[in-house]
Design a protein around this motif. Sequence first.
Motif, mmCIF file in Angstrom:
data_model
loop_
_atom_site.group_PDB
_atom_site.id
_atom_site.type_symbol
_atom_site.label_atom_id
_atom_site.label_comp_id
_atom_site.label_asym_id
_atom_site.label_seq_id
_atom_site.Cartn_x
_atom_site.Cartn_y
_atom_site.Cartn_z
ATOM 1 N N TYR A 1 0.840 -1.195 0.000
ATOM 2 C CA TYR A 1 0.000 0.000 0.000
ATOM 3 C C TYR A 1 0.875 1.245 0.000
ATOM 4 N N LEU A 2 0.304 2.323 -0.450
ATOM 5 C CA LEU A 2 1.036 3.583 -0.560
ATOM 6 C C LEU A 2 1.081 4.290 0.787
ATOM 7 N N PRO B 1 0.862 7.102 3.570
ATOM 8 C CA PRO B 1 -0.003 8.271 3.693
ATOM 9 C C PRO B 1 0.685 9.571 3.283
ATOM 10 N N ASP C 1 2.255 10.654 -2.769
ATOM 11 C CA ASP C 1 1.222 11.175 -3.670
ATOM 12 C C ASP C 1 0.251 10.059 -4.047
ATOM 13 N N ALA C 2 -1.047 10.265 -3.732
ATOM 14 C CA ALA C 2 -2.048 9.228 -3.974
ATOM 15 C C ALA C 2 -2.925 9.539 -5.180
ATOM 16 N N SER C 3 -2.536 10.520 -5.970
ATOM 17 C CA SER C 3 -3.386 10.943 -7.097
ATOM 18 C C SER C 3 -3.575 9.848 -8.142
ATOM 19 N N LEU D 1 -4.037 6.642 -7.550
ATOM 20 C CA LEU D 1 -4.849 5.519 -7.077
ATOM 21 C C LEU D 1 -6.286 5.626 -7.565
ATOM 22 N N GLU E 1 -6.036 -1.262 -3.326
ATOM 23 C CA GLU E 1 -4.881 -0.438 -2.930
ATOM 24 C C GLU E 1 -5.338 0.900 -2.341
ATOM 25 N N PHE E 2 -6.394 1.459 -2.924
ATOM 26 C CA PHE E 2 -6.957 2.716 -2.437
ATOM 27 C C PHE E 2 -7.472 2.549 -1.013
ATOM 28 N N ARG F 1 -4.642 1.994 1.587
ATOM 29 C CA ARG F 1 -3.970 3.247 1.917
ATOM 30 C C ARG F 1 -4.834 4.060 2.887
#
Length: 437
Positions: free
Chosen positions: A261-262, A264, A267-269, A271, A277-278, A281
């Motif tokens: 997972y990404l 926090p 950059d989550a743009s 996802l 995965e979204f 996170r």
Amino acid sequence: MLRQVGLHTEHRSSLYKECWRSMTTSKRVQDRSKNKRVNDLEVVVERHKILSKVLFILETLKQESDQIITVRSLDQYRRQVNLPKPHKFSDFLRKSPKIFDLYKDRKGVLWCGLTKEAESLLQEEDELIEKNSDKAAEYVTRMLMMSVDKRISLDKIAHFRRDMGLPLDFRSGWVHRYPKYFRVVRPFVPYDEGEYLELVNWNSSWAITELEKKHLGVCNAPEGYAPGLLSLSFPMKFPPNYKKKVSTYKVQIEKFQKREYLSPYADASGLKAGSKEFDKRAVAVIHELLSFMIEKRIVTDHLTHFRREFVMPQKLMRLLLKHIGIFYVSEGGRRFIVFLNEPYEGSDLVEKHPLVSWKQKVLSLVGYRRKREKEEVLDGLHERDDISLFQSDSEEDYGIQFVRDEEEEMSGVDNDSIKSDHEMDIEEICDAYKASG
């Protein structure tokens, strides 16, 4: 035509009332599965219900020039302390003679002040807040670092003031003490007059989650560290009666824990909303936010206000309920409260923030005691216990039913007009429980 419009409006109004009635009279979320209830954490909620009223009045007195106020003047705060009429403020205050000092003036007006012990406690609180102010500033900065625009409304952060150990002058004074970290801006004038807290400098040494720090045994990120994909498992604690379900869903739990997972802070743009995965996170974001709170819990209404800033799903309550091993959702009071499971051992935090220990001191001086000898919550928690706070010792319990304040129910709508999970469809929440097993 007008008649048809009138009938249509009347039908909509009737439908709304029916839906509202159905929603407010539905069984509590936790009652839908007693196997998922953690009684020790429900006890924490019960203690908070008592303590929060005392702390509110203490803060009210603290802001008075001489730290005294007429009891009649306190009447304007009935909603804030959940005091339904005809119960009296004076009955509640008299139950804590070690904190509140009541006396009448020559005209017979009843006043409320503080005892010497209470004054000493308020001074101690100020000292503890000041001592831990730099750490609180770090957490606020890290919240800004996690946000999409590196900017958050001051109104929203203010919801976390006591949860994060911030002072009463948070908006007027404290936010201006750390110009190297953040600044107050009004970027949307004249369309929006609101004030926002904006990140000044990105601090790479703080761009690391509390979970990572614990795993690596460090206080800050190593030199050259850049937030990215993580593969750390989340610590889990399940309700005592949930062992059979854990065994049934062991494979799904393991798949979730192994999924990358990404961070926090990354950059989550890129996802896709609704992807696995979204959602994972989002779990990491909530885990991090709860780690910043001194009691590792928060009112879910306040959390849902940050969906846009922290790129979290619309159905946030569904996410919290699904991951019952990581989070615990309680509705012991008027609002849902989400806990981080790991930091708690029974009803107590394993590691206590100094302000948590201070709150326990205040609670020890509160004269109110539950009518039951034991703090049992097996059959659910009742707002009636809340009302007994305001009854005089001679009053009998006539079975007065507590009615939720409609204004409180609707308070979860934020500036982005996103509907709060607190007022979302009960059936959706029920489905989330089913989805979690």
